[in-house]
Design a protein around this motif. Sequence first.
Motif, PDB file in Angstrom:
ATOM      1  N   UNK A  42      39.771  46.617  27.191  1.00  0.00           N
ATOM      2  CA  UNK A  42      40.186  45.687  28.238  1.00  0.00           C
ATOM      3  C   UNK A  42      40.187  46.416  29.573  1.00  0.00           C
ATOM      4  N   UNK A  43      39.478  45.843  30.525  1.00  0.00           N
ATOM      5  CA  UNK A  43      39.443  46.386  31.882  1.00  0.00           C
ATOM      6  C   UNK A  43      39.914  45.309  32.851  1.00  0.00           C
ATOM      7  N   UNK A  44      40.837  45.657  33.734  1.00  0.00           N
ATOM      8  CA  UNK A  44      41.286  44.719  34.758  1.00  0.00           C
ATOM      9  C   UNK A  44      40.265  44.750  35.887  1.00  0.00           C
ATOM     10  N   UNK A  45      39.393  43.754  35.923  1.00  0.00           N
ATOM     11  CA  UNK A  45      38.351  43.686  36.946  1.00  0.00           C
ATOM     12  C   UNK A  45      38.909  43.212  38.278  1.00  0.00           C
ATOM     13  N   UNK A  46      39.908  42.347  38.221  1.00  0.00           N
ATOM     14  CA  UNK A  46      40.578  41.820  39.412  1.00  0.00           C
ATOM     15  C   UNK A  46      41.919  41.252  38.954  1.00  0.00           C
ATOM     16  N   UNK A  47      42.770  40.816  39.876  1.00  0.00           N
ATOM     17  CA  UNK A  47      44.041  40.223  39.458  1.00  0.00           C
ATOM     18  C   UNK A  47      43.871  38.976  38.583  1.00  0.00           C
ATOM     19  N   UNK A  48      42.714  38.339  38.661  1.00  0.00           N
ATOM     20  CA  UNK A  48      42.504  37.097  37.929  1.00  0.00           C
ATOM     21  C   UNK A  48      41.515  37.227  36.775  1.00  0.00           C
ATOM     22  N   UNK A  49      41.049  38.446  36.500  1.00  0.00           N
ATOM     23  CA  UNK A  49      39.986  38.563  35.512  1.00  0.00           C
ATOM     24  C   UNK A  49      40.024  39.900  34.775  1.00  0.00           C
ATOM     25  N   UNK A  50      39.966  39.813  33.458  1.00  0.00           N
ATOM     26  CA  UNK A  50      39.819  40.981  32.599  1.00  0.00           C
ATOM     27  C   UNK A  50      38.442  40.943  31.975  1.00  0.00           C
ATOM     28  N   UNK A  51      37.819  42.101  31.848  1.00  0.00           N
ATOM     29  CA  UNK A  51      36.586  42.233  31.085  1.00  0.00           C
ATOM     30  C   UNK A  51      37.012  42.726  29.707  1.00  0.00           C
ATOM     31  N   UNK A  52      36.663  41.977  28.675  1.00  0.00           N
ATOM     32  CA  UNK A  52      37.142  42.270  27.329  1.00  0.00           C
ATOM     33  C   UNK A  52      35.972  42.392  26.366  1.00  0.00           C
ATOM     34  N   UNK A  53      36.048  43.412  25.516  1.00  0.00           N
ATOM     35  CA  UNK A  53      35.108  43.567  24.407  1.00  0.00           C
ATOM     36  C   UNK A  53      35.955  43.696  23.146  1.00  0.00           C
TER      37      UNK A  53
END
Length: 85
Positions: A42-53
């Motif tokens: 899980x990476x916090x790409x922005x306050x409104x979006x996580x990139x998840x694998x």
Amino acid sequence: MTLLVNAANESPTRDIPVPGIVPTVHGGLQVEWHFDGLELEIEAASPDEFIVVFDDRETGASFDGAYPPSASKIKQALHRLVRRT
């Protein structure tokens, strides 16, 4: 990082194992678990979006993409992780 902690606090359980924390190429942080055939990153790409694998080799369940921090898929993945530990 605060976004990731908040997502963990909103998860079905707070018994989440300690993740690996790695820097991203964009200067952020990614948390990841690799345990018993289960991979979750899980990476916090922005306050409104996580990139998840997510990949569970035991059940064949997998997904990846961009999700809001409160997405049920993230909570389900964390719950599976806790059940596996």
